[in-house]
Design an enzyme around this catalytic site. Structure first.
Site, PDB file in Angstrom:
ATOM      1  N   HIS A  63       0.828  -1.206   0.000  1.00 37.46           N
ATOM      2  CA  HIS A  63       0.000   0.000   0.000  1.00 37.46           C
ATOM      3  C   HIS A  63       0.866   1.261   0.000  1.00 37.46           C
ATOM      4  O   HIS A  63       1.869   1.340   0.695  1.00 37.46           O
ATOM      5  CB  HIS A  63      -0.932  -0.002   1.211  1.00 37.46           C
ATOM      6  CG  HIS A  63      -1.870   1.162   1.236  1.00 37.46           C
ATOM      7  ND1 HIS A  63      -2.763   1.418   0.211  1.00 37.46           N
ATOM      8  CD2 HIS A  63      -2.044   2.157   2.137  1.00 37.46           C
ATOM      9  CE1 HIS A  63      -3.456   2.509   0.500  1.00 37.46           C
ATOM     10  NE2 HIS A  63      -3.035   2.979   1.663  1.00 37.46           N
ATOM     11  N   ASP A  68      -4.244   9.227   2.699  1.00 36.08           N
ATOM     12  CA  ASP A  68      -4.273   7.775   2.554  1.00 36.08           C
ATOM     13  C   ASP A  68      -5.623   7.364   1.980  1.00 36.08           C
ATOM     14  O   ASP A  68      -6.662   7.581   2.593  1.00 36.08           O
ATOM     15  CB  ASP A  68      -4.052   7.120   3.920  1.00 36.08           C
ATOM     16  CG  ASP A  68      -3.848   5.624   3.841  1.00 36.08           C
ATOM     17  OD1 ASP A  68      -4.265   5.005   2.838  1.00 36.08           O
ATOM     18  OD2 ASP A  68      -3.284   5.065   4.795  1.00 36.08           O
ATOM     19  N   CYS A  96      -4.008   2.554  -5.012  1.00 35.60           N
ATOM     20  CA  CYS A  96      -3.351   3.445  -4.067  1.00 35.60           C
ATOM     21  C   CYS A  96      -2.264   4.291  -4.740  1.00 35.60           C
ATOM     22  O   CYS A  96      -2.149   5.495  -4.463  1.00 35.60           O
ATOM     23  CB  CYS A  96      -2.778   2.674  -2.881  1.00 35.60           C
ATOM     24  SG  CYS A  96      -1.655   1.335  -3.324  1.00 35.60           S
TER      25      CYS A  96
END
Length: 163
Positions: free
Chosen positions: A30, A47, A93
Site C-alpha cells: 500500500h 491515505d 493506491c
C-alpha cells in the site's frame, strides 16, 4: 550528507510512503502520500484507505524530521490526517498518490500566483503536460488499460505465427 541537500530546504515536500515492514504477506502493498510543509513545520498524510498507512507515515515523518532538524529530532510534529479520494478497490493506491500530488501542486501554484510570485507562471509552464490525471482516476485507469492493450498488440505482432 543528505541534510545539506536542497531537498531539505524546499517549502513543501511530497513523500510517497509504502507500508513495507518485513516479509509479511501484506507488507509493501500500500502507498500513501506524506506532505511536509516546512514553513508551518507540519506533516500531512493522504491515505486512500483511511488509516492503513498511519504508522508508516509517522515513521517516515520521524526519520525525515531527524534529518531536517537533528537538534530537535525528539520533538517531531504530529502527522495530520487529511481527507482525499478513497480507492474503491485494492489496487489504486499508487494512482491516488499521483492524483493527490497533482491536485496539491496545482493548488500551490495557484496560491503562489495569487500572491504575486513571478516564478509560479514559469513553473507551471515548465511542468504542465496534458495528462490522464486531468480526467481523474477513471482517466488514469483508461490510459493504463490502453497502454497495456497497445503493448499486447505489439508483442502479438512481433511473435511469429505458427503454421
Amino acid at each position: 550528507m543528505l541534510a545539506g541537500s536542497p531537498l531539505f530546504h524546499a517549502d513543501v515536500l511530497f513523500i510517497p510512503v509504502n507500508n513495507f515492514q518485513g516479509n509479511g504477506a501484506l507488507s509493501g502493498t500500500h502507498w500513501s502520500l506524506l506532505v511536509f510543509d516546512r514553513h508551518n513545520e507540519t506533516f500531512f498524510t493522504y491515505d486512500s484507505l483511511g488509516r492503513a498507512n498511519q504508522q508508516a507515515a509517522r515513521d517516515v515523518a520521524k526519520l525525515f524530521w531527524a534529518m531536517v532538524e537533528p537538534q530537535r529530532a525528539n520533538v517531531c510534529p504530529a502527522v495530520q490526517r487529511q481527507r482525499g479520494p478513497r480507492q474503491s478497490n485494492m489496487s489504486d493506491c499508487g494512482i491516488n498518490v499521483l492524483y493527490v500530488s497533482r491536485v496539491l501542486t496545482e493548488r500551490l501554484l495557484q496560491d503562489a500566483r495569487h500572491q504575486g510570485d513571478q516564478d509560479a507562471e514559469s513553473v507551471e509552464m515548465d511542468w504542465y503536460v496534458p495528462s490522464p490525471l486531468d480526467n481523474g482516476l477513471a482517466g488514469v485507469r483508461r490510459a493504463i488499460r490502453e497502454e497495456l492493450q497497445g503493448m499486447a498488440a505489439l508483442r502479438e505482432a512481433a511473435e511469429p505465427t505458427a503454421k
